[in-house]
Scaffold this motif. Structure first.
Motif, PDB file in Angstrom:
ATOM      1  N   SER A 103       0.814  -1.214   0.000  1.00 29.53           N
ATOM      2  CA  SER A 103       0.000   0.000   0.000  1.00 29.53           C
ATOM      3  C   SER A 103       0.848   1.265   0.000  1.00 29.53           C
ATOM      4  CB  SER A 103      -0.944   0.010   1.208  1.00 29.53           C
ATOM      5  OG  SER A 103      -0.228   0.232   2.420  1.00 29.53           O
ATOM      6  N   GLN A 104       2.100   1.136   0.456  1.00 28.98           N
ATOM      7  CA  GLN A 104       2.977   2.300   0.556  1.00 28.98           C
ATOM      8  C   GLN A 104       4.279   2.153  -0.234  1.00 28.98           C
ATOM      9  OE1 GLN A 104       2.181   5.134   2.262  1.00 28.98           O
ATOM     10  NE2 GLN A 104       0.180   4.263   2.761  1.00 28.98           N
ATOM     11  N   PHE A 105       4.727   0.904  -0.404  1.00 31.59           N
ATOM     12  CA  PHE A 105       6.016   0.643  -1.057  1.00 31.59           C
ATOM     13  C   PHE A 105       5.818  -0.410  -2.147  1.00 31.59           C
ATOM     14  CE2 PHE A 105       6.690   1.665   3.421  1.00 31.59           C
ATOM     15  CZ  PHE A 105       7.574   2.737   3.350  1.00 31.59           C
ATOM     16  N   ASP A 106       5.316   0.018  -3.314  1.00 29.17           N
ATOM     17  CA  ASP A 106       4.964  -0.957  -4.341  1.00 29.17           C
ATOM     18  C   ASP A 106       6.183  -1.596  -5.008  1.00 29.17           C
ATOM     19  OD1 ASP A 106       5.653   1.410  -5.583  1.00 29.17           O
ATOM     20  OD2 ASP A 106       4.223   1.187  -7.223  1.00 29.17           O
ATOM     21  N   LYS A 107       7.379  -1.010  -4.867  1.00 32.73           N
ATOM     22  CA  LYS A 107       8.584  -1.568  -5.489  1.00 32.73           C
ATOM     23  C   LYS A 107       9.459  -2.341  -4.500  1.00 32.73           C
ATOM     24  CE  LYS A 107       7.473   0.470  -9.334  1.00 32.73           C
ATOM     25  NZ  LYS A 107       6.855  -0.306 -10.426  1.00 32.73           N
ATOM     26  N   MET A 108       9.085  -2.374  -3.234  1.00 32.62           N
ATOM     27  CA  MET A 108       9.881  -3.076  -2.225  1.00 32.62           C
ATOM     28  C   MET A 108       9.924  -4.575  -2.526  1.00 32.62           C
ATOM     29  SD  MET A 108      11.732  -2.987   0.497  1.00 32.62           S
ATOM     30  CE  MET A 108      11.488  -1.268   0.948  1.00 32.62           C
ATOM     31  N   LYS A 109      11.121  -5.171  -2.425  1.00 30.67           N
ATOM     32  CA  LYS A 109      11.284  -6.601  -2.668  1.00 30.67           C
ATOM     33  C   LYS A 109      10.865  -7.377  -1.417  1.00 30.67           C
ATOM     34  CE  LYS A 109      13.478  -5.689  -6.561  1.00 30.67           C
ATOM     35  NZ  LYS A 109      12.862  -5.922  -7.878  1.00 30.67           N
ATOM     36  N   VAL A 110       9.865  -8.245  -1.549  1.00 27.46           N
ATOM     37  CA  VAL A 110       9.371  -9.020  -0.413  1.00 27.46           C
ATOM     38  C   VAL A 110       9.325 -10.504  -0.783  1.00 27.46           C
ATOM     39  CG1 VAL A 110       7.512  -9.355   1.253  1.00 27.46           C
ATOM     40  CG2 VAL A 110       7.932  -7.072   0.297  1.00 27.46           C
ATOM     41  N   VAL A 111      10.023 -11.320  -0.004  1.00 26.06           N
ATOM     42  CA  VAL A 111      10.042 -12.770  -0.210  1.00 26.06           C
ATOM     43  C   VAL A 111       9.389 -13.444   0.983  1.00 26.06           C
ATOM     44  CG1 VAL A 111      11.489 -14.808  -0.536  1.00 26.06           C
ATOM     45  CG2 VAL A 111      12.165 -12.628  -1.575  1.00 26.06           C
ATOM     46  N   MET A 112       8.428 -14.312   0.711  1.00 27.15           N
ATOM     47  CA  MET A 112       7.783 -15.067   1.773  1.00 27.15           C
ATOM     48  C   MET A 112       8.629 -16.296   2.097  1.00 27.15           C
ATOM     49  SD  MET A 112       5.430 -12.880   1.761  1.00 27.15           S
ATOM     50  CE  MET A 112       4.404 -13.443   3.133  1.00 27.15           C
ATOM     51  N   LEU A 113       8.911 -16.514   3.372  1.00 25.55           N
ATOM     52  CA  LEU A 113       9.668 -17.685   3.834  1.00 25.55           C
ATOM     53  C   LEU A 113       8.772 -18.413   4.821  1.00 25.55           C
ATOM     54  CD1 LEU A 113      12.422 -19.185   3.801  1.00 25.55           C
ATOM     55  CD2 LEU A 113      13.041 -17.844   5.815  1.00 25.55           C
ATOM     56  N   THR A 114       8.324 -19.612   4.479  1.00 21.69           N
ATOM     57  CA  THR A 114       7.280 -20.247   5.272  1.00 21.69           C
ATOM     58  C   THR A 114       7.336 -21.767   5.197  1.00 21.69           C
ATOM     59  OG1 THR A 114       4.855 -20.422   5.486  1.00 21.69           O
ATOM     60  CG2 THR A 114       5.733 -20.043   3.289  1.00 21.69           C
ATOM     61  N   VAL A 115       6.608 -22.419   6.090  1.00 19.33           N
ATOM     62  CA  VAL A 115       6.495 -23.873   6.038  1.00 19.33           C
ATOM     63  C   VAL A 115       5.332 -24.285   5.131  1.00 19.33           C
ATOM     64  CG1 VAL A 115       7.456 -24.215   8.338  1.00 19.33           C
ATOM     65  CG2 VAL A 115       4.988 -23.919   8.086  1.00 19.33           C
ATOM     66  N   PHE A 116       4.514 -23.320   4.726  1.00 19.11           N
ATOM     67  CA  PHE A 116       3.319 -23.627   3.943  1.00 19.11           C
ATOM     68  C   PHE A 116       3.595 -23.595   2.444  1.00 19.11           C
ATOM     69  CE2 PHE A 116       1.728 -21.392   7.801  1.00 19.11           C
ATOM     70  CZ  PHE A 116       1.062 -22.459   8.377  1.00 19.11           C
ATOM     71  N   ALA A 145      -1.176 -10.831  -3.413  1.00 18.70           N
ATOM     72  CA  ALA A 145      -0.803  -9.685  -2.583  1.00 18.70           C
ATOM     73  C   ALA A 145       0.476  -9.006  -3.078  1.00 18.70           C
ATOM     74  CB  ALA A 145      -0.633 -10.116  -1.126  1.00 18.70           C
ATOM     75  N   GLY A 146       1.170  -9.658  -4.024  1.00 22.24           N
ATOM     76  CA  GLY A 146       2.337  -9.025  -4.624  1.00 22.24           C
ATOM     77  C   GLY A 146       3.687  -9.492  -4.123  1.00 22.24           C
ATOM     78  N   ALA A 147       3.785 -10.739  -3.621  1.00 21.10           N
ATOM     79  CA  ALA A 147       5.080 -11.261  -3.177  1.00 21.10           C
ATOM     80  C   ALA A 147       6.027 -11.398  -4.369  1.00 21.10           C
ATOM     81  CB  ALA A 147       4.901 -12.626  -2.501  1.00 21.10           C
ATOM     82  N   ASP A 148       7.306 -11.102  -4.153  1.00 27.13           N
ATOM     83  CA  ASP A 148       8.304 -11.220  -5.215  1.00 27.13           C
ATOM     84  C   ASP A 148       8.931 -12.608  -5.255  1.00 27.13           C
ATOM     85  OD1 ASP A 148       8.558  -8.383  -6.318  1.00 27.13           O
ATOM     86  OD2 ASP A 148       8.795  -8.040  -4.175  1.00 27.13           O
ATOM     87  N   GLY A 149       8.734 -13.391  -4.210  1.00 26.50           N
ATOM     88  CA  GLY A 149       9.282 -14.741  -4.166  1.00 26.50           C
ATOM     89  C   GLY A 149       8.604 -15.526  -3.064  1.00 26.50           C
ATOM     90  N   TYR A 150       8.748 -16.856  -3.115  1.00 23.45           N
ATOM     91  CA  TYR A 150       8.075 -17.712  -2.145  1.00 23.45           C
ATOM     92  C   TYR A 150       8.980 -18.912  -1.894  1.00 23.45           C
ATOM     93  CZ  TYR A 150       3.899 -19.670   0.149  1.00 23.45           C
ATOM     94  OH  TYR A 150       2.991 -20.162   1.070  1.00 23.45           O
ATOM     95  N   LEU A 151       9.575 -18.976  -0.700  1.00 26.96           N
ATOM     96  CA  LEU A 151      10.518 -20.028  -0.354  1.00 26.96           C
ATOM     97  C   LEU A 151      10.062 -20.778   0.890  1.00 26.96           C
ATOM     98  CD1 LEU A 151      13.797 -17.933  -0.743  1.00 26.96           C
ATOM     99  CD2 LEU A 151      12.796 -19.467  -2.446  1.00 26.96           C
TER     100      LEU A 151
END
Length: 211
Positions: A71-84, A96-102
């Motif tokens: 909503s505020q930082f549309d170019k921020m790099k965000v990677v989800m790190l999860t057990v799911f 939601a716009g994640a840049d990666g999913y690990l």
């Protein structure tokens, strides 16, 4: 130096990840928190290059935190790190716009590679998650008339390599064009597809059978 901001409620894992990045040349952890309650303030103050975020956290979790960031930082790099790696979490993260999913079982060396990849414009994704993405869109009912986005042939080429997980540098090398030219094409692709991130562009490419 790639500045990393961590969100992980498991204290031992959070400390372990901090030690991994801080102990590796070229990486620095600028902050590590147990949830996203103050995420906008923290991102503003710490100015990270990449955010590594768990999904299941108490209070404000990863998906909600990601939406706040977008909503505020549309170019921020965000990677989800999860057990799911289930369909629902993968789909929500992409939308939601994640840049990666690990996955958290990702080996340290691969995790470091993934952070560099997303920093350079890639979209790192654990292989099992990539299969989930393909299955999600393969089982969707095609629309009677596919939307026309008026992508040029070159823009389709760039999008093709992005869908295949290439970073901007790799796309530039593949197409024998400059990095700035790739960025220019990506900007136009985002505008035409009406998206704000690579994951959204990839999702729309699959969903609307653009390529």
């Amino acid at each position: 130096m790639i500045k990393i901001l961590l969100y992980e409620d498991n204290a031992p894992l959070r400390e372990g990840l901090s030690m991994l990045f801080n102990g590796t040349e070229g990486f620095s952890v600028v902050g590590a928190f147990q949830n996203c309650t103050q995420v906008l303030q923290q991102v503003t103050q710490l100015s990270p290059d990449v955010i590594l975020m768990d999904i299941d956290m108490p209070g404000v979790g990863g998906i909600a935190g990601l939406k706040l960031i977008r909503s505020q930082f549309d170019k921020m790099k965000v990677v989800m790190l999860t057990v799911f790696d289930d369909n629902q979490n993968v789909l929500e993260a992409m939308q939601a716009g994640a840049d990666g999913y690990l996955l958290k079982k990702t080996p340290p060396a691969k995790l470091l590679e993934a952070i560099v990849d997303v920093y350079e414009g890639g979209a790192p994704m654990t292989s099992s998650v990539a299969r989930q993405v393909l299955q999600l869109f393969a089982h969707q009912t095609p629309k009677a008339t596919a939307p026309q986005y008026q992508l040029s042939d070159r823009e389709k080429e760039v999008l093709h390599w992005l869908v295949n997980g290439y970073s901007y540098k790799m796309v530039a090398a593949q197409l024998f064009i400059s990095l700035e030219t790739v960025r220019s094409h990506v900007k136009k692709i985002y505008e035409k597809l009406q998206v704000n991130s690579k994951s959204e562009a990839v999702a729309k490419a699959f969903k609307d059978n653009i390529l």
